[in-house]
Design an enzyme around this catalytic site. Structure first.
Site, PDB file in Angstrom:
ATOM      1  N   ASP A   1      32.073  19.857  51.800  1.00 19.69           N
ATOM      2  CA  ASP A   1      32.331  19.480  50.416  1.00 19.69           C
ATOM      3  C   ASP A   1      33.816  19.294  50.128  1.00 19.69           C
ATOM      4  O   ASP A   1      34.192  18.445  49.329  1.00 19.69           O
ATOM      5  CB  ASP A   1      31.758  20.536  49.466  1.00 19.69           C
TER       6      ASP A   1
ATOM      7  N   ASN B   1      36.329  18.463  40.596  1.00 16.69           N
ATOM      8  CA  ASN B   1      35.714  19.767  40.326  1.00 16.69           C
ATOM      9  C   ASN B   1      36.295  20.434  39.082  1.00 16.69           C
ATOM     10  O   ASN B   1      35.612  20.567  38.074  1.00 16.69           O
ATOM     11  CB  ASN B   1      35.887  20.706  41.522  1.00 16.69           C
TER      12      ASN B   1
ATOM     13  N   THR C   1      29.165  23.876  39.855  1.00 20.67           N
ATOM     14  CA  THR C   1      28.542  24.619  40.950  1.00 20.67           C
ATOM     15  C   THR C   1      29.591  25.171  41.919  1.00 20.67           C
ATOM     16  O   THR C   1      29.235  25.677  42.980  1.00 20.67           O
ATOM     17  CB  THR C   1      27.553  23.726  41.728  1.00 20.67           C
ATOM     18  N   ALA C   2      30.866  25.074  41.548  1.00 20.06           N
ATOM     19  CA  ALA C   2      31.942  25.532  42.425  1.00 20.06           C
ATOM     20  C   ALA C   2      32.595  26.795  41.853  1.00 20.06           C
ATOM     21  O   ALA C   2      31.925  27.778  41.563  1.00 20.06           O
ATOM     22  CB  ALA C   2      32.953  24.402  42.629  1.00 20.06           C
TER      23      ALA C   2
ATOM     24  N   LEU D   1      31.136  28.429  38.651  1.00 22.53           N
ATOM     25  CA  LEU D   1      29.894  29.200  38.814  1.00 22.53           C
ATOM     26  C   LEU D   1      30.200  30.623  39.277  1.00 22.53           C
ATOM     27  O   LEU D   1      29.619  31.588  38.784  1.00 22.53           O
ATOM     28  CB  LEU D   1      28.985  28.495  39.819  1.00 22.53           C
TER      29      LEU D   1
END
Length: 272
Positions: free
Chosen positions: A59, A131, A175-176, A179
């Site tokens: 990622d 992000n 989601t990185a 989270l």
């Protein structure tokens, strides 16, 4: 894609994830055998002159390649050679399945997920994040105090945050880091941003979701604040400095398979 035009494909591999150099060589030959003009990039600064870039890596590699590609209107396809692979469309065992996706993309029959980016400016230089943008206290300083930040949304003061820092994240970034800091998960196509305090000193400071049309002004109330863009240090913020964060004027475009499912990724990859 324009009918009759040869689709140009860029290829980039993360050498830290791919130990066998022949993996990239075989993949490039595979693309060339399918009739695609192929260019290899060793660094994100080289990205350009192609219609789509395929990244073999985790990622992190895909994240930084996508941010560079977005500024040049280049689509991104990820093949997972890392651990989670939230941004990837294929696992490394599925490499040859990319053939069908490329055909549909060339024929303009392929769905494309447009991921929002954040834009900010520091010391006259603009930065873009897929992000998150992170305001973080400088841990390298001995006896550093809590980070204190004043936040305005559309020029209206929201609150003052004291703690380890603050994240402004996109749905992709939900989601990185966000989270892990207690933020919610947002579907990647939701037109929203999230503010997530990091280890806030007050129980009143909680993650909040805002429209992606909102503009944020973050001011350092005291010195010792570092600005990170997608995990990379951009620089330090002086006391009293105001940093403006807004939606970027372009998106990171990810062609997706017809059976691609964000919620399936959540179920499988977050339970590894």
């Amino acid at each position: 894609m324009t009918e009759g035009k040869t689709m140009k494909i860029g290829v980039m591999g993360n050498s830290k994830k791919i130990r066998d150099e022949q993996v990239l060589v075989r993949f490039v030959r595979f693309l060339q055998s399918e009739g695609y003009e192929t260019i290899c990039f060793e660094d994100v600064t080289q990205i350009g002159g192609v219609d789509v870039i395929i990244v073999l890596g985790g990622d992190g590699a895909i994240l930084h390649a996508a941010t560079a590609a977005a500024q040049k209107n280049i689509k991104v396809i990820g093949i997972n050679y890392g651990t989670l692979g939230f941004l990837t469309e294929y696992e490394k065992e599925e490499t040859e399945q990319i053939k069908a996706l490329l055909v549909r993309l060339k024929e303009a029959r392929c769905p494309v997920l447009k991921r929002t980016l954040l834009e900010t400016e520091l010391d006259g230089k603009k930065y873009y994040a897929l992000n998150e943008i992170a305001f973080q206290r400088d841990y390298s300083v001995c006896n550093t105090q809590l980070a204190k930040l004043k936040v305005k949304v559309n020029r209206k003061e929201m609150e003052k945050i004291a703690g380890d820092g603050l994240l402004i994240s996109t749905p992709t970034g939900s989601t990185a880091y966000s989270l892990s800091a207690g933020g919610a998960i947002l579907a990647p196509d939701v037109p929203a941003f999230m503010l997530t305090p990091v280890c806030a000193f007050s129980f009143n400071s909680r993650p909040m979701v805002f429209s992606d049309t909102d503009v944020f002004e973050v001011t350092a109330v005291r010195k010792g604040i570092m600005l990170f863009i997608d995990g990379k240090l951009a620089g330090s913020i002086q006391e009293g400095t105001e940093v403006i964060v807004r939606k970027a004027p372009f998106t990171a475009d990810f062609p997706v398979r017809d059976d691609s499912c964000f919620f399936r990724k959540i179920r499988t990859k977050l339970n590894q």
